[in-house]
Design a protein around this motif. Structure first.
Motif, PDB file in Angstrom:
ATOM      1  N   TYR A  34      13.418  -2.220  -2.724  1.00 31.16           N
ATOM      2  CA  TYR A  34      14.389  -1.193  -2.319  1.00 31.16           C
ATOM      3  C   TYR A  34      15.552  -0.822  -3.345  1.00 31.16           C
ATOM      4  O   TYR A  34      15.655  -1.037  -4.572  1.00 31.16           O
ATOM      5  CB  TYR A  34      15.079  -1.839  -1.129  1.00 31.16           C
ATOM      6  CG  TYR A  34      14.266  -2.255   0.009  1.00 31.16           C
ATOM      7  CD1 TYR A  34      12.748  -1.756   0.009  1.00 31.16           C
ATOM      8  CD2 TYR A  34      14.356  -3.320   0.787  1.00 31.16           C
ATOM      9  CE1 TYR A  34      12.002  -1.784   1.174  1.00 31.16           C
ATOM     10  CE2 TYR A  34      13.704  -3.566   1.732  1.00 31.16           C
ATOM     11  CZ  TYR A  34      12.636  -2.808   2.129  1.00 31.16           C
ATOM     12  OH  TYR A  34      11.619  -3.063   3.219  1.00 31.16           O
ATOM     13  N   GLU A  74      16.163  -6.518  -3.593  1.00 32.04           N
ATOM     14  CA  GLU A  74      15.923  -6.464  -2.232  1.00 32.04           C
ATOM     15  C   GLU A  74      14.534  -5.741  -2.334  1.00 32.04           C
ATOM     16  O   GLU A  74      14.335  -4.659  -2.771  1.00 32.04           O
ATOM     17  CB  GLU A  74      16.849  -5.800  -1.190  1.00 32.04           C
ATOM     18  CG  GLU A  74      18.114  -6.677  -1.239  1.00 32.04           C
ATOM     19  CD  GLU A  74      18.988  -6.187  -0.185  1.00 32.04           C
ATOM     20  OE1 GLU A  74      18.690  -5.017   0.579  1.00 32.04           O
ATOM     21  OE2 GLU A  74      20.087  -6.938  -0.041  1.00 32.04           O
ATOM     22  N   MET A  89      10.260  -5.703  -0.109  1.00 31.44           N
ATOM     23  CA  MET A  89       9.461  -6.169   1.056  1.00 31.44           C
ATOM     24  C   MET A  89       7.929  -6.334   0.206  1.00 31.44           C
ATOM     25  O   MET A  89       7.585  -5.916  -0.726  1.00 31.44           O
ATOM     26  CB  MET A  89       9.043  -4.746   1.775  1.00 31.44           C
ATOM     27  CG  MET A  89       8.403  -5.048   2.989  1.00 31.44           C
ATOM     28  SD  MET A  89       6.431  -4.598   2.531  1.00 31.44           S
ATOM     29  CE  MET A  89       6.691  -2.773   2.191  1.00 31.44           C
ATOM     30  N   GLY A  99       3.823  -8.887   6.904  1.00 32.05           N
ATOM     31  CA  GLY A  99       4.692  -8.612   5.898  1.00 32.05           C
ATOM     32  C   GLY A  99       6.058  -9.153   5.898  1.00 32.05           C
ATOM     33  O   GLY A  99       6.479  -9.573   7.000  1.00 32.05           O
ATOM     34  N   THR A 100       6.941  -8.997   5.169  1.00 30.76           N
ATOM     35  CA  THR A 100       8.475  -9.813   5.093  1.00 30.76           C
ATOM     36  C   THR A 100       9.210  -8.895   4.202  1.00 30.76           C
ATOM     37  O   THR A 100       8.845  -8.516   3.135  1.00 30.76           O
ATOM     38  CB  THR A 100       8.434 -11.393   4.831  1.00 30.76           C
ATOM     39  OG1 THR A 100       9.728 -11.800   5.000  1.00 30.76           O
ATOM     40  CG2 THR A 100       7.970 -11.624   3.229  1.00 30.76           C
ATOM     41  N   GLU A 101      10.501  -9.010   4.674  1.00 27.98           N
ATOM     42  CA  GLU A 101      11.549  -8.374   3.688  1.00 27.98           C
ATOM     43  C   GLU A 101      12.259  -9.622   2.972  1.00 27.98           C
ATOM     44  O   GLU A 101      12.452 -10.259   3.722  1.00 27.98           O
ATOM     45  CB  GLU A 101      12.336  -7.470   4.307  1.00 27.98           C
ATOM     46  CG  GLU A 101      11.787  -6.098   4.771  1.00 27.98           C
ATOM     47  CD  GLU A 101      12.654  -5.350   5.671  1.00 27.98           C
ATOM     48  OE1 GLU A 101      12.985  -4.220   5.315  1.00 27.98           O
ATOM     49  OE2 GLU A 101      13.252  -5.806   6.916  1.00 27.98           O
ATOM     50  N   TYR A 102      12.815  -9.426   1.853  1.00 28.14           N
ATOM     51  CA  TYR A 102      13.537 -10.528   1.182  1.00 28.14           C
ATOM     52  C   TYR A 102      15.078  -9.921   0.431  1.00 28.14           C
ATOM     53  O   TYR A 102      15.005  -8.690   0.422  1.00 28.14           O
ATOM     54  CB  TYR A 102      12.398 -10.972  -0.020  1.00 28.14           C
ATOM     55  CG  TYR A 102      12.015 -10.057  -1.207  1.00 28.14           C
ATOM     56  CD1 TYR A 102      12.826  -9.557  -2.117  1.00 28.14           C
ATOM     57  CD2 TYR A 102      10.993  -9.446  -1.017  1.00 28.14           C
ATOM     58  CE1 TYR A 102      12.339  -8.712  -3.083  1.00 28.14           C
ATOM     59  CE2 TYR A 102      10.198  -8.591  -1.775  1.00 28.14           C
ATOM     60  CZ  TYR A 102      10.983  -8.272  -2.941  1.00 28.14           C
ATOM     61  OH  TYR A 102      10.592  -7.555  -3.809  1.00 28.14           O
ATOM     62  N   THR A 115       3.879  -1.450  13.797  1.00 28.86           N
ATOM     63  CA  THR A 115       4.653  -2.617  13.280  1.00 28.86           C
ATOM     64  C   THR A 115       5.243  -3.326  14.274  1.00 28.86           C
ATOM     65  O   THR A 115       6.013  -2.904  15.092  1.00 28.86           O
ATOM     66  CB  THR A 115       5.766  -2.116  12.058  1.00 28.86           C
ATOM     67  OG1 THR A 115       6.701  -1.233  12.718  1.00 28.86           O
ATOM     68  CG2 THR A 115       5.310  -1.424  10.961  1.00 28.86           C
ATOM     69  N   LYS A 117       7.751  -6.914  14.968  1.00 29.39           N
ATOM     70  CA  LYS A 117       8.389  -8.224  14.608  1.00 29.39           C
ATOM     71  C   LYS A 117       8.099  -9.218  15.687  1.00 29.39           C
ATOM     72  O   LYS A 117       7.747  -9.007  16.556  1.00 29.39           O
ATOM     73  CB  LYS A 117       9.962  -7.973  14.415  1.00 29.39           C
ATOM     74  CG  LYS A 117      10.230  -7.076  13.447  1.00 29.39           C
ATOM     75  CD  LYS A 117      11.861  -6.724  13.481  1.00 29.39           C
ATOM     76  CE  LYS A 117      12.294  -5.954  12.364  1.00 29.39           C
ATOM     77  NZ  LYS A 117      13.831  -5.623  12.477  1.00 29.39           N
TER      78      LYS A 117
END
Length: 296
Positions: A151, A156, A158, A181-184, A219, A221
């Motif tokens: 990002y 940051e 994904m 998936g995951t965002e970090y 998608t 969550k």
């Protein structure tokens, strides 16, 4: 606002049309490829088969059978094939067949790249991806891939891992895929709970220079608990449109209805669904999509 309503009719009817045309064309083919052919032999077979599918000498092989609008199919690129792709004018990417079963790619968004040079405090949005695909039997493919995206904020991004199964050939095919998936954040820690990604995609060649394409991406969550109830946030993008073929290049045009909705379940097990009022009474947010692909 709670509601119980039928899905929008147009995406459903369009999807059913593509599925019916695809399955009709696949079942009508009597000359089946061999499971032992490599990717180059498979492409030569499909090129010879196009005349029978479309009934015209002007037909030619579809070089974009490995990719829908957003989602990939499990049909592999041949070793040595390279493709340039532009999406929505500003997103540019390249994908290459490293072997007959493994491909890799990378892309960058132009506007954020310019902003990163001007502001020098942000990063360009970019991604890298890799996919392994194989033919399980004639007309059935399976694949798995990974994708990582950066990002604008440093650190940051994904990550996504997904798999897919495709039936058909480059001219007519259907694909179902699922992934997680995951965002970090800047510390490499997850910003939120993992999310699921599901897609049902397909294309069918209706003329030498035209294919109908669908790419439905959901998608979702994971469930969270708040205010004495479980909740799940979901977003559905139902992409429906055309792919205009040249002998090498292709142009994608589509409309993308996007619906955001939330599912709740209280302590008694009663489920309700909520969405923004304009998506219910006026219709979902509709975004135009344009893309361009060209082999290098």
């Amino acid at each position: 606002m709670n509601f119980t309503s039928r899905p929008k009719a147009l995406p459903i009817l369009g999807s059913l049309l593509i599925i019916c045309l695809t399955m009709t064309g696949l079942f009508a083919q009597s000359n089946k490829p061999s499971a032992e052919w490599n990717a180059v032999q498979m492409q030569a077979h499909h090129e010879a088969q196009v005349h029978d599918i479309l009934g015209t000498e002007a037909a030619f092989h579809n070089p974009q059978g490995h990719q829908y609008y957003l989602s990939p199919s499990a049909i592999p690129l041949a070793a040595g094939e390279w493709y340039y792709r532009n999406q929505m004018v500003t997103l540019n990417s390249i994908r290459a067949g490293l072997t007959d079963h493994i491909s890799a790619g990378a892309g960058m968004e132009v506007v954020t790249a310019i902003m990163s040079v001007v502001e020098q405090e942000t990063l360009p949005v970019f991604f890298v991806e890799a996919q392994a695909s194989t033919q399980l039997r004639p007309g059935i493919y399976a694949g798995a891939g990974i994708k990582a995206a950066q990002y604008m904020e440093p650190g940051e991004g994904m990550g996504l891992a997904h798999g897919m199964v495709t039936i058909g050939n480059p001219n007519r095919n259907l694909t179902f895929g699922a992934g997680i998936g995951t965002e970090y954040n800047q510390n490499g820690l997850a910003k939120s709970q993992p999310f699921g990604v599901f897609h049902l995609s397909g294309m069918t060649r209706v003329s030498p220079r035209l294919s109908l394409v669908m790419d439905h991406v959901l998608t979702s969550k994971r469930l969270t608990y708040e205010n004495n109830r479980w909740s799940r946030d979901q977003t559905l993008a139902s992409m429906m449109g055309l792919r205009i073929h040249g002998r090498k290049a292709s142009l994608d045009l589509a409309l993308v209805p996007v619906i955001h909705f939330h599912t709740y379940q209280d302590e008694a097990g009663v489920r309700t669904m909520e969405a923004d009022w304009y998506e219910l009474f006026i219709g979902p947010t509709i975004v135009p999509y344009i893309g361009f692909s060209y082999p290098l």
